[in-house]
Structure formats: structure tokens, C-alpha cells
Design an enzyme around this catalytic site. Sequence first.
Site, PDB file in Angstrom:
ATOM      1  N   ASN A  34      21.436   3.398 -33.054  1.00  0.00           N
ATOM      2  CA  ASN A  34      21.602   1.753 -32.848  1.00  0.00           C
ATOM      3  C   ASN A  34      22.664   1.570 -31.824  1.00  0.00           C
ATOM      4  OD1 ASN A  34      23.607   2.076 -34.545  1.00  0.00           O
ATOM      5  ND2 ASN A  34      22.656   0.634 -36.130  1.00  0.00           N
ATOM      6  N   GLU A  48      39.560  -2.212 -38.921  1.00  0.00           N
ATOM      7  CA  GLU A  48      39.003  -1.384 -37.969  1.00  0.00           C
ATOM      8  C   GLU A  48      39.915  -1.298 -36.706  1.00  0.00           C
ATOM      9  OE1 GLU A  48      35.264  -2.769 -37.491  1.00  0.00           O
ATOM     10  OE2 GLU A  48      34.463  -2.341 -39.409  1.00  0.00           O
ATOM     11  N   ARG A  52      28.178  -9.858 -33.324  1.00  0.00           N
ATOM     12  CA  ARG A  52      27.076  -9.393 -34.224  1.00  0.00           C
ATOM     13  C   ARG A  52      25.880  -9.947 -33.773  1.00  0.00           C
ATOM     14  NH1 ARG A  52      27.944  -5.369 -38.396  1.00  0.00           N
ATOM     15  NH2 ARG A  52      26.227  -6.226 -39.366  1.00  0.00           N
ATOM     16  N   LYS A  65      28.674   3.656 -29.307  1.00  0.00           N
ATOM     17  CA  LYS A  65      28.170   4.725 -30.009  1.00  0.00           C
ATOM     18  C   LYS A  65      27.648   6.127 -29.055  1.00  0.00           C
ATOM     19  CE  LYS A  65      27.150   2.537 -34.710  1.00  0.00           C
ATOM     20  NZ  LYS A  65      26.235   2.374 -35.539  1.00  0.00           N
ATOM     21  N   THR A 100      21.081  -4.462 -37.880  1.00  0.00           N
ATOM     22  CA  THR A 100      21.147  -2.909 -37.756  1.00  0.00           C
ATOM     23  C   THR A 100      19.935  -1.997 -37.380  1.00  0.00           C
ATOM     24  OG1 THR A 100      22.601  -3.348 -39.874  1.00  0.00           O
ATOM     25  CG2 THR A 100      22.188  -1.046 -39.819  1.00  0.00           C
ATOM     26  N   HIS A 115      28.479  -0.478 -32.487  1.00  0.00           N
ATOM     27  CA  HIS A 115      29.325  -0.988 -33.679  1.00  0.00           C
ATOM     28  C   HIS A 115      29.829  -2.391 -33.591  1.00  0.00           C
ATOM     29  CE1 HIS A 115      31.643  -1.164 -37.631  1.00  0.00           C
ATOM     30  NE2 HIS A 115      32.504  -1.501 -36.683  1.00  0.00           N
ATOM     31  N   ARG A 131      20.543  -3.820 -29.748  1.00  0.00           N
ATOM     32  CA  ARG A 131      19.821  -2.890 -30.543  1.00  0.00           C
ATOM     33  C   ARG A 131      18.199  -3.053 -30.014  1.00  0.00           C
ATOM     34  NH1 ARG A 131      23.624  -3.420 -35.641  1.00  0.00           N
ATOM     35  NH2 ARG A 131      24.919  -1.875 -35.347  1.00  0.00           N
ATOM     36  N   TYR A 160      33.993   4.468 -41.706  1.00  0.00           N
ATOM     37  CA  TYR A 160      32.729   4.083 -42.589  1.00  0.00           C
ATOM     38  C   TYR A 160      33.026   4.309 -43.962  1.00  0.00           C
ATOM     39  CZ  TYR A 160      29.700   3.744 -38.401  1.00  0.00           C
ATOM     40  OH  TYR A 160      29.190   3.151 -37.133  1.00  0.00           O
ATOM     41  N   PHE A 205      22.724   8.271 -46.284  1.00  0.00           N
ATOM     42  CA  PHE A 205      22.877   8.518 -44.495  1.00  0.00           C
ATOM     43  C   PHE A 205      23.985   8.796 -44.236  1.00  0.00           C
ATOM     44  CE2 PHE A 205      23.154   3.831 -45.371  1.00  0.00           C
ATOM     45  CZ  PHE A 205      24.216   3.802 -44.781  1.00  0.00           C
TER      46      PHE A 205
HETATM   47  P1  IDP Z   1      26.168  -2.300 -39.025  1.00  0.00           P
HETATM   48  O1  IDP Z   1      26.452  -1.109 -38.144  1.00  0.00           O
HETATM   49  O2  IDP Z   1      24.899  -3.187 -38.542  1.00  0.00           O
HETATM   50  O3  IDP Z   1      27.323  -2.943 -39.598  1.00  0.00           O
HETATM   51  P2  IDP Z   1      25.961  -0.648 -41.509  1.00  0.00           P
HETATM   52  O4  IDP Z   1      25.296  -1.199 -42.950  1.00  0.00           O
HETATM   53  O5  IDP Z   1      27.562  -1.148 -41.738  1.00  0.00           O
HETATM   54  O6  IDP Z   1      25.229  -1.767 -40.364  1.00  0.00           O
HETATM   55  O7  IDP Z   1      25.751   0.590 -41.456  1.00  0.00           O
HETATM   56  C1  IDP Z   1      26.657   1.462 -40.583  1.00  0.00           C
HETATM   57  C2  IDP Z   1      25.785   2.347 -39.563  1.00  0.00           C
HETATM   58  O8  IDP Z   1      25.325   3.484 -40.291  1.00  0.00           O
HETATM   59  C3  IDP Z   1      24.659   1.819 -38.979  1.00  0.00           C
HETATM   60  O9  IDP Z   1      25.116   0.954 -37.712  1.00  0.00           O
HETATM   61  C4  IDP Z   1      23.856   2.829 -38.797  1.00  0.00           C
HETATM   62  O10 IDP Z   1      24.254   3.557 -37.536  1.00  0.00           O
HETATM   63  C5  IDP Z   1      23.973   3.680 -39.883  1.00  0.00           C
HETATM   64  N1  IDP Z   1      23.052   3.535 -40.951  1.00  0.00           N
HETATM   65  C6  IDP Z   1      23.082   2.445 -41.846  1.00  0.00           C
HETATM   66  N2  IDP Z   1      21.963   2.499 -42.767  1.00  0.00           N
HETATM   67  C7  IDP Z   1      21.370   3.695 -42.135  1.00  0.00           C
HETATM   68  C8  IDP Z   1      20.222   4.344 -42.724  1.00  0.00           C
HETATM   69  O11 IDP Z   1      19.468   3.895 -43.612  1.00  0.00           O
HETATM   70  N3  IDP Z   1      19.987   5.493 -42.163  1.00  0.00           N
HETATM   71  C9  IDP Z   1      20.625   6.130 -41.244  1.00  0.00           C
HETATM   72  N4  IDP Z   1      21.617   5.456 -40.745  1.00  0.00           N
HETATM   73  C10 IDP Z   1      22.171   4.321 -41.041  1.00  0.00           C
HETATM   74 MG    MG Z   2      28.845  -2.575 -40.695  1.00  0.00          MG
END
Ligand code: IDP
Ligand code: MG
Length: 149
Positions: free
Chosen positions: A112, A126, A85, A9, A91, A115, A102, A49, A57
Site C-alpha cells: 500500500n 516514529e 492520513r 515504502k 489502509t 506510511h 493508495r 511496527y 501479517f
Molecule cells: P496504516 O499503515 O494505514 O496505519 P496499520 O493497521 O497500522 O495501517 O498497518 C500497518 C501496515 O501493515 C499497513 O500499512 C499494511 O502495509 C500492513 N497490513 C495491515 N494489515 C494487513 C493485513 O491484513 N495483511 C497484510 N498487511 C497488512
Molecule cells: Mg498504522
Amino acid sequence: MERTLILVKPDAMQRGLAGEILARFERRGLRMVGLRLLKVDRNMAKRHYAEHVGKPFFEGLVAYITSAPIVAAVFEGTNAVAAARQLMGSTRPTEAAPGTIRADFGLEVGRNLVHGSDSVASAKREIDIFFEGQRLASWKRDVDPWIFE
Ligand code: IDP
Ligand code: MG
């Protein structure tokens, strides 16, 4: 054999961590079969996304993922999705296990670093977004029998 999509990212790109992050997937034994440097636009961010459209968010997430070029990579291997993962960590970086990407480099969920696809079906969807119309490398390494049983 599974495939998974990894994105380095924009925060990781700005911090010069692309090589470090890709190296972690490589040294796990996963085989790189696709690699691209690109800037994500709003449309692509919405496609990628899609499950998060409308969440509080979401706008911040789009601003984040479109803010600088990213590296998109496809890694292949047995259990590639779960292994990737696990290397990434949870996350939220403060909930991620020490030693994960992370946890080692991040503090906040909105920064973070990486992805990784959450299932084989997500990976297929994807990969189609980030490698549309492009052929992934089909190759074997001499070391494969020492990694894949
Ligand atoms: P993942 O990347 O671990 O699969 P997801 O729940 O799919 O997590 O969320 C996608 C991305 O959206 C996260 O990696 C993070 O960058 C962002 N994200 C998820 N939840 C939040 C939040 O509560 N606040 C801000 N950004 C978030
Ligand atoms: Mg995800």
C-alpha cells in the site's frame, strides 16, 4: 503545528513513485523538515511496527518493509497528521477514496505504498526511530502565511 512521519515504502520505491508521493504532501501545503533514504532492518521494523508484533501479517510486513530502501520524511503543518492520513487513503487500497495515494496506485493491503503516523504521539515516537539523533530543519517559507492562518 504538528509533525508527521511519512515513509515511501519499498513497493513505491521499486515503482519509481517517491517523487510523486512526496509531491502530494508538499502541494497540500505541508512543510518538509526531514528527509532520508535508508534501508530498514528487522530491528527497526519491529520497533516501528511494535503494535503489530504477533499478528498473522507481521512476518510479511517485515519482509515487505525491509525489501528495498525507503524514503523517510517528516512533514510539518497545522493538522499534519490528519491531512497526511487523508492524502494516503485507507489502509486497504480498495477501500481508499479515489484520488488518494493508495487508491491511485495500489491494489493490496500488503503493497500500500506509504506510511503515515496515526496520531501526534505516534509521530513523535516514529520520528525518534527514523531521525534518531538528527536535527530536523527549522525553517519558515515565504508562502507560509498563505497556508497557515
Ligand atoms: P496504516 O499503515 O494505514 O496505519 P496499520 O493497521 O497500522 O495501517 O498497518 C500497518 C501496515 O501493515 C499497513 O500499512 C499494511 O502495509 C500492513 N497490513 C495491515 N494489515 C494487513 C493485513 O491484513 N495483511 C497484510 N498487511 C497488512
Ligand atoms: Mg498504522
